[in-house]
Design a protein around this motif. Sequence first.
Motif, PDB file in Angstrom:
ATOM      1  N   ALA A   1       0.660  -1.338   0.123  1.00 57.48           N
ATOM      2  CA  ALA A   1       0.076   0.088  -0.082  1.00 57.48           C
ATOM      3  C   ALA A   1       0.724   1.171  -0.076  1.00 57.48           C
ATOM      4  O   ALA A   1       0.508   2.182  -0.409  1.00 57.48           O
ATOM      5  CB  ALA A   1      -1.025   0.137   1.349  1.00 57.48           C
ATOM      6  N   GLY A   2       2.065   1.335   1.024  1.00 54.27           N
ATOM      7  CA  GLY A   2       2.773   2.409   0.665  1.00 54.27           C
ATOM      8  C   GLY A   2       3.394   2.489  -0.525  1.00 54.27           C
ATOM      9  O   GLY A   2       3.637   3.843  -1.115  1.00 54.27           O
TER      10      GLY A   2
ATOM     11  N   GLU B   1       0.794   4.173  -2.864  1.00 48.69           N
ATOM     12  CA  GLU B   1       0.646   5.594  -2.325  1.00 48.69           C
ATOM     13  C   GLU B   1       1.714   6.247  -2.867  1.00 48.69           C
ATOM     14  O   GLU B   1       1.489   7.525  -3.366  1.00 48.69           O
ATOM     15  CB  GLU B   1       0.676   5.701  -0.735  1.00 48.69           C
ATOM     16  CG  GLU B   1      -0.644   4.896  -0.055  1.00 48.69           C
ATOM     17  CD  GLU B   1      -1.800   5.659  -0.062  1.00 48.69           C
ATOM     18  OE1 GLU B   1      -1.988   6.690  -0.467  1.00 48.69           O
ATOM     19  OE2 GLU B   1      -2.670   5.063   0.473  1.00 48.69           O
TER      20      GLU B   1
ATOM     21  N   THR C   1      -0.472  12.018   0.178  1.00 45.65           N
ATOM     22  CA  THR C   1      -0.399  10.777  -0.270  1.00 45.65           C
ATOM     23  C   THR C   1       0.949  10.346   0.012  1.00 45.65           C
ATOM     24  O   THR C   1       1.476   9.069   0.422  1.00 45.65           O
ATOM     25  CB  THR C   1      -0.917  10.630  -1.593  1.00 45.65           C
ATOM     26  OG1 THR C   1      -2.081  11.161  -1.872  1.00 45.65           O
ATOM     27  CG2 THR C   1      -0.786   9.072  -2.146  1.00 45.65           C
TER      28      THR C   1
ATOM     29  N   ALA D   1       1.293   9.517   3.593  1.00 40.58           N
ATOM     30  CA  ALA D   1       0.945   8.195   4.150  1.00 40.58           C
ATOM     31  C   ALA D   1       1.597   7.076   3.529  1.00 40.58           C
ATOM     32  O   ALA D   1       1.791   6.160   4.044  1.00 40.58           O
ATOM     33  CB  ALA D   1      -0.502   8.107   3.388  1.00 40.58           C
ATOM     34  N   GLY D   2       2.342   7.198   2.146  1.00 40.61           N
ATOM     35  CA  GLY D   2       3.084   6.213   1.860  1.00 40.61           C
ATOM     36  C   GLY D   2       4.314   5.863   2.382  1.00 40.61           C
ATOM     37  O   GLY D   2       4.865   4.717   2.970  1.00 40.61           O
TER      38      GLY D   2
ATOM     39  N   ALA E   1      -7.107   6.144   6.090  1.00 39.09           N
ATOM     40  CA  ALA E   1      -6.796   6.155   4.680  1.00 39.09           C
ATOM     41  C   ALA E   1      -7.723   5.331   3.642  1.00 39.09           C
ATOM     42  O   ALA E   1      -7.742   5.736   2.629  1.00 39.09           O
ATOM     43  CB  ALA E   1      -5.288   5.296   4.732  1.00 39.09           C
TER      44      ALA E   1
ATOM     45  N   HIS F   1      -9.581   6.646   0.428  1.00 41.97           N
ATOM     46  CA  HIS F   1      -9.583   6.061  -1.124  1.00 41.97           C
ATOM     47  C   HIS F   1     -11.129   5.988  -1.439  1.00 41.97           C
ATOM     48  O   HIS F   1     -11.196   5.958  -2.642  1.00 41.97           O
ATOM     49  CB  HIS F   1      -8.747   4.888  -0.929  1.00 41.97           C
ATOM     50  CG  HIS F   1      -7.387   5.113  -0.863  1.00 41.97           C
ATOM     51  ND1 HIS F   1      -6.567   5.757  -1.934  1.00 41.97           N
ATOM     52  CD2 HIS F   1      -6.221   4.753  -0.318  1.00 41.97           C
ATOM     53  CE1 HIS F   1      -5.241   5.913  -1.772  1.00 41.97           C
ATOM     54  NE2 HIS F   1      -5.078   5.280  -0.576  1.00 41.97           N
TER      55      HIS F   1
ATOM     56  N   HIS G   1      -6.058   3.670  -7.177  1.00 45.97           N
ATOM     57  CA  HIS G   1      -6.793   4.016  -5.828  1.00 45.97           C
ATOM     58  C   HIS G   1      -7.402   2.681  -5.389  1.00 45.97           C
ATOM     59  O   HIS G   1      -7.672   2.376  -4.139  1.00 45.97           O
ATOM     60  CB  HIS G   1      -7.620   5.192  -5.993  1.00 45.97           C
ATOM     61  CG  HIS G   1      -7.250   6.644  -5.920  1.00 45.97           C
ATOM     62  ND1 HIS G   1      -6.555   7.068  -4.911  1.00 45.97           N
ATOM     63  CD2 HIS G   1      -7.081   7.476  -6.929  1.00 45.97           C
ATOM     64  CE1 HIS G   1      -6.285   8.341  -5.095  1.00 45.97           C
ATOM     65  NE2 HIS G   1      -6.380   8.441  -6.402  1.00 45.97           N
TER      66      HIS G   1
ATOM     67  N   ALA H   1      -4.922   0.562  -3.752  1.00 46.47           N
ATOM     68  CA  ALA H   1      -4.303   1.160  -2.158  1.00 46.47           C
ATOM     69  C   ALA H   1      -5.576   0.944  -1.434  1.00 46.47           C
ATOM     70  O   ALA H   1      -5.282   0.413  -0.283  1.00 46.47           O
ATOM     71  CB  ALA H   1      -4.239   2.695  -2.578  1.00 46.47           C
TER      72      ALA H   1
ATOM     73  N   THR I   1      -5.069  -1.523   1.971  1.00 46.64           N
ATOM     74  CA  THR I   1      -5.205  -0.884   3.383  1.00 46.64           C
ATOM     75  C   THR I   1      -6.184  -1.439   4.045  1.00 46.64           C
ATOM     76  O   THR I   1      -6.172  -1.919   5.159  1.00 46.64           O
ATOM     77  CB  THR I   1      -5.813   0.601   2.932  1.00 46.64           C
ATOM     78  OG1 THR I   1      -4.778   1.242   2.431  1.00 46.64           O
ATOM     79  CG2 THR I   1      -5.847   1.426   4.375  1.00 46.64           C
TER      80      THR I   1
ATOM     81  N   SER J   1      -0.234   3.426 -12.300  1.00 43.59           N
ATOM     82  CA  SER J   1      -0.078   4.884 -11.768  1.00 43.59           C
ATOM     83  C   SER J   1       0.812   5.456 -12.919  1.00 43.59           C
ATOM     84  O   SER J   1       1.234   4.839 -13.940  1.00 43.59           O
ATOM     85  CB  SER J   1       0.881   4.663 -10.289  1.00 43.59           C
ATOM     86  OG  SER J   1       1.918   4.151 -10.928  1.00 43.59           O
TER      87      SER J   1
END
Length: 201
Positions: A24-25, A28, A53, A56-57, A86, A90, A108, A111, A115, A167
């Motif tokens: 997830a990181g 992000e 973001t 958070a990552g 988090a 999303h 998203h 992620a 999460t 991404s």
Amino acid sequence: MDRVKHPTLRAAVVLYVYFAAMAAGMVELSLAAGYLAGAGSSSIGTVVAGVATLAAGLAFLAWSLWGLHRNSLVMARCALPVLAAAAAAHVAVAATDLATRRSLEVSHFAALGLTLMALAGAGWLRRQQKTNDGGTHGQPRTGRLLAAAFGAAVVVASVATPGLAASMAGQHAVPHGEHGQAPGGESGQGSNPALDPGHHH
């Protein structure tokens, strides 16, 4: 569940939680790159989203590495609310995308899934800490733990890979078959007249 299997399950869930958080990181961070370096990155809202973001990552990566080092659920009191926040963020982004563009951004969604996976596993570990089951302090069985770790890695990768590929960083990555090609599309050998057998002076 008996005392022999329980420590193996606990150790497997720890790996599952931190594998999911680490993936997830990374997703992000790829989303942050899109916000901060992609089209429309000059707007205030996009910059704020990119910075949030990015934070958070980095937090997910640091938490997962620390937890793997400790082999336990660390910062449990604040980790669960942060994971839930988090996930909610999303969900909000996904709902906005569906309302405005009638499409769902894969990154998203990935992620969010990762999460939620980390949140579910962390919630189970938190309950185990509260009950203080004596069986959790035994030694896990190595073979079963390796099998569980492999399964967790496969599940996490199956969710993270599409998210990373969708991404901005994934879309601009050079395909494996094109690493040896020149910018014009020719291979490194063909761009050198001395190595080109079809070249004539």
